[in-house]
Design an enzyme around this catalytic site. Structure first.
Site, mmCIF file in Angstrom:
data_model
loop_
_atom_site.group_PDB
_atom_site.id
_atom_site.type_symbol
_atom_site.label_atom_id
_atom_site.label_comp_id
_atom_site.label_asym_id
_atom_site.label_seq_id
_atom_site.Cartn_x
_atom_site.Cartn_y
_atom_site.Cartn_z
ATOM 1 N N ARG A 85 0.834 -1.212 0.000
ATOM 2 C CA ARG A 85 0.000 0.000 0.000
ATOM 3 C C ARG A 85 0.870 1.264 0.000
ATOM 4 O O ARG A 85 0.556 2.255 0.659
ATOM 5 C CB ARG A 85 -0.921 0.043 1.226
ATOM 6 C CG ARG A 85 -1.865 -1.116 1.349
ATOM 7 C CD ARG A 85 -2.964 -1.059 0.276
ATOM 8 N NE ARG A 85 -3.988 -2.039 0.568
ATOM 9 C CZ ARG A 85 -3.979 -3.303 0.147
ATOM 10 N NH1 ARG A 85 -2.983 -3.745 -0.603
ATOM 11 N NH2 ARG A 85 -4.962 -4.127 0.451
ATOM 12 N N SER A 132 -10.798 -0.802 3.299
ATOM 13 C CA SER A 132 -9.983 -0.937 4.527
ATOM 14 C C SER A 132 -9.586 0.452 5.023
ATOM 15 O O SER A 132 -8.985 1.219 4.270
ATOM 16 C CB SER A 132 -8.702 -1.716 4.230
ATOM 17 O OG SER A 132 -9.023 -2.940 3.642
ATOM 18 N N GLU A 134 -5.334 4.085 5.961
ATOM 19 C CA GLU A 134 -5.026 3.813 4.558
ATOM 20 C C GLU A 134 -5.504 4.939 3.626
ATOM 21 O O GLU A 134 -4.748 5.379 2.759
ATOM 22 C CB GLU A 134 -5.643 2.473 4.146
ATOM 23 C CG GLU A 134 -5.200 2.042 2.780
ATOM 24 C CD GLU A 134 -5.815 0.726 2.342
ATOM 25 O OE1 GLU A 134 -5.564 -0.293 2.991
ATOM 26 O OE2 GLU A 134 -6.548 0.748 1.341
HETATM 27 C C1 LIG Z 1 -15.362 -0.862 -0.994
HETATM 28 C C2 LIG Z 1 -13.897 -0.566 -1.241
HETATM 29 C C3 LIG Z 1 -13.000 -1.631 -1.378
HETATM 30 C C4 LIG Z 1 -11.642 -1.370 -1.609
HETATM 31 N N1 LIG Z 1 -10.787 -2.442 -1.735
HETATM 32 C C5 LIG Z 1 -9.472 -2.236 -1.961
HETATM 33 C C6 LIG Z 1 -8.582 -3.344 -2.096
HETATM 34 O O1 LIG Z 1 -8.981 -4.500 -2.042
HETATM 35 N N2 LIG Z 1 -7.268 -3.071 -2.301
HETATM 36 C C7 LIG Z 1 -6.789 -1.803 -2.402
HETATM 37 O O2 LIG Z 1 -5.571 -1.636 -2.593
HETATM 38 N N3 LIG Z 1 -7.614 -0.732 -2.276
HETATM 39 C C8 LIG Z 1 -8.939 -0.922 -2.064
HETATM 40 N N4 LIG Z 1 -9.780 0.152 -1.917
HETATM 41 C C9 LIG Z 1 -9.226 1.520 -1.984
HETATM 42 C C10 LIG Z 1 -9.359 2.215 -3.366
HETATM 43 O O3 LIG Z 1 -10.351 1.604 -4.146
HETATM 44 C C11 LIG Z 1 -8.054 2.204 -4.145
HETATM 45 O O4 LIG Z 1 -7.038 2.832 -3.408
HETATM 46 C C12 LIG Z 1 -8.186 2.926 -5.505
HETATM 47 O O5 LIG Z 1 -7.025 2.772 -6.265
HETATM 48 C C13 LIG Z 1 -8.502 4.422 -5.360
HETATM 49 O O6 LIG Z 1 -8.857 4.898 -6.649
HETATM 50 P P1 LIG Z 1 -9.680 6.245 -6.828
HETATM 51 O O7 LIG Z 1 -9.719 6.521 -8.286
HETATM 52 O O8 LIG Z 1 -10.989 6.132 -6.137
HETATM 53 O O9 LIG Z 1 -8.718 7.268 -6.101
HETATM 54 P P2 LIG Z 1 -9.139 8.555 -5.227
HETATM 55 O O10 LIG Z 1 -9.760 8.089 -3.952
HETATM 56 O O11 LIG Z 1 -9.895 9.518 -6.050
HETATM 57 O O12 LIG Z 1 -7.701 9.142 -4.899
HETATM 58 C C14 LIG Z 1 -6.805 8.472 -4.042
HETATM 59 C C15 LIG Z 1 -5.457 9.214 -4.074
HETATM 60 O O13 LIG Z 1 -4.887 9.108 -5.361
HETATM 61 C C16 LIG Z 1 -4.685 10.414 -5.936
HETATM 62 N N5 LIG Z 1 -4.983 10.268 -7.374
HETATM 63 C C17 LIG Z 1 -6.098 9.779 -7.938
HETATM 64 N N6 LIG Z 1 -5.977 9.735 -9.274
HETATM 65 C C18 LIG Z 1 -4.735 10.220 -9.552
HETATM 66 C C19 LIG Z 1 -4.004 10.445 -10.764
HETATM 67 N N7 LIG Z 1 -4.512 10.175 -11.972
HETATM 68 N N8 LIG Z 1 -2.764 10.987 -10.657
HETATM 69 C C20 LIG Z 1 -2.219 11.304 -9.461
HETATM 70 N N9 LIG Z 1 -2.864 11.114 -8.285
HETATM 71 C C21 LIG Z 1 -4.109 10.562 -8.342
HETATM 72 C C22 LIG Z 1 -5.644 11.316 -5.205
HETATM 73 O O14 LIG Z 1 -5.216 12.678 -5.246
HETATM 74 C C23 LIG Z 1 -5.603 10.715 -3.809
HETATM 75 O O15 LIG Z 1 -4.432 11.139 -3.121
HETATM 76 C C24 LIG Z 1 -11.155 -0.053 -1.688
HETATM 77 C C25 LIG Z 1 -12.070 1.018 -1.549
HETATM 78 C C26 LIG Z 1 -13.416 0.765 -1.336
HETATM 79 C C27 LIG Z 1 -14.369 1.896 -1.204
#
Ligand SMILES: Cc1cc2nc3c(=O)[nH]c(=O)nc-3n(C[C@H](O)[C@H](O)[C@H](O)COP(=O)(O)OP(=O)(O)OC[C@H]3O[C@@H](n4cnc5c(N)ncnc54)[C@H](O)[C@@H]3O)c2cc1C
Length: 340
Positions: A166, A236, A332
């Site tokens: 992570r 998480s 996280e």
């Molecule tokens: C129900 C649920 C289950 C999940 N399960 C997992 C799992 O099994 N494993 C896991 O690792 N994670 C999990 N996650 C966490 C999450 O889905 C991941 O971390 C995912 O990659 C976040 O993507 P996002 O587009 O929603 O990012 P956001 O939440 O929009 O952003 C997260 C971070 O990334 C930055 N960011 C986003 N896009 C970019 C870009 N293009 N360039 C630079 N920075 C950027 C943002 O500024 C922020 O700091 C889960 C979340 C939920 C709600």
């Protein structure tokens, strides 16, 4: 279509925790050129820039000053490298789960265990998404990005992204400095199921396709994790802590059933959800926030709360674990727009 700038844009529906938040300005570029133009304008005006993907790993404060950029370009293409390997280039704005299901459906192996992780492809390297014994870093070859400070484009090899559990360079030296625009993945045409984690092996036949594995992962995840569209959450909430062997052994004497996983450097990874559950906190609720009743690692928002309330609640959970086990829990999701 010309780019639309949204002043004072409500982001409450754009983060899976459902926290109230307003962006001073919001824009969703639909091509890399539009993104470059937007970033140029932000630099000229001196606006701070926040990148928003699917909002599934964010704790948003009430007000985001400057500009929130949400990449919407979402194309992908595959290139056959040889009879075993296919390179996939995918834009930042593509939905991660959609990519997994599409490529698994084409018989490509490598990311099927990462099905149903919410969010955009561009965010996947930030915390090196992982699930069911697989991490993005295992298939990622290169990350394309733009620097916010000067608009410079760069392509980083995965080996230079400091990927860990992570963790990555994008949470450290490049934190808040870049927009990821594209990923290059290397997937395999050869059967390579990774079924050693949890009940996965018992959910598929003896010679599964990648799509069968991905679908089994979806079923397992739906059984265990709340759907954010029904109950707001960010997956998480705490990382699984990695502790020194001394502490792990002391705890194992008191709690022989404690899940523990050996790590390099004589350390052990513990299960944060188990530690929280042992404190009797599964299903515990205080006002707007609670610990999910099936998965103690997930904090849920029942509505009416804000980021400060969530952080207070999370701190009280972490304090109880620290008091009982001497183990510090690290959050996280990323915090944005919160000064304290
Ligand atoms: C129900 C649920 C289950 C999940 N399960 C997992 C799992 O099994 N494993 C896991 O690792 N994670 C999990 N996650 C966490 C999450 O889905 C991941 O971390 C995912 O990659 C976040 O993507 P996002 O587009 O929603 O990012 P956001 O939440 O929009 O952003 C997260 C971070 O990334 C930055 N960011 C986003 N896009 C970019 C870009 N293009 N360039 C630079 N920075 C950027 C943002 O500024 C922020 O700091 C889960 C979340 C939920 C709600």
């Amino acid at each position: 279509m010309s780019l639309v700038w949204h002043p004072h844009h409500d982001l409450s529906g754009a983060n899976t925790l459902g926290l109230p938040c307003v962006a001073e300005r919001f824009v969703a570029p639909s091509t890399p050129d539009e993104l470059a133009a937007v970033l140029h304008e932000a630099r000229a005006a001196g606006w701070p820039v926040t990148v928003l993907g699917g909002g599934s790993n964010l704790i948003l404060g009430g007000w985001l000053p400057g500009l929130v950029v949400h990449p919407e370009f979402a194309d992908y293409r595959c290139e056959t490298l040889d009879d075993r390997r296919v390179r996939v280039q995918v834009d930042a704005g593509m939905n991660w789960h959609e990519l997994v299901m599409t490529l698994a459906g084409q018989g490509l192996w490598g990311i099927e265990n990462l099905a149903l992780i919410p969010g955009q492809c561009g965010a996947a390297p930030i915390q090196n998404i992982g699930a069911y014994g697989v991490e993005l870093a295992e298939v990622l070859e290169r990350v394309h990005l733009v620097h916010l400070a000067d608009g410079r484009e760069q392509v980083l090899d995965a080996a230079d992204c400091a990927f860990g559990y992570r963790d990555s360079l994008f949470k450290r030296a490049l934190d808040g400095q870049v927009v990821i625009t594209r990923l290059e993945l290397c997937l395999s045409t050869q059967a390579a199921p990774r079924l050693g984690y949890g009940d996965l092996a018992s959910r598929v036949g003896p010679t599964p396709t990648p799509l069968e594995v991905a679908e089994a992962v979806c079923v397992l995840r739906r059984e265990k994790l709340p759907d954010p569209s029904a109950l707001a959450n960010a997956g998480s909430f705490f990382k699984n802590p990695v502790v020194e062997a001394d502490l792990a052994h002391t705890l194992l004497e008191r709690y022989p059933e404690m899940p523990h996983f050996p790590q390099p450097g004589d350390r052990y990874k513990l299960a944060a959800g188990w530690l929280i559950d042992q404190c009797g906190l599964k299903g515990h609720r205080e006002g707007a926030f609670g610990v999910h009743d099936r998965q103690a690692l997930v904090l849920v928002h029942h509505g009416g709360g804000d980021a400060e309330g969530l952080l207070r609640f999370a701190d009280s959970i972490a304090s109880r674990v620290l008091e009982r086990f001497g183990v510090a829990l690290e959050r996280e999701p990323r915090q944005v727009g919160i000064t304290a």
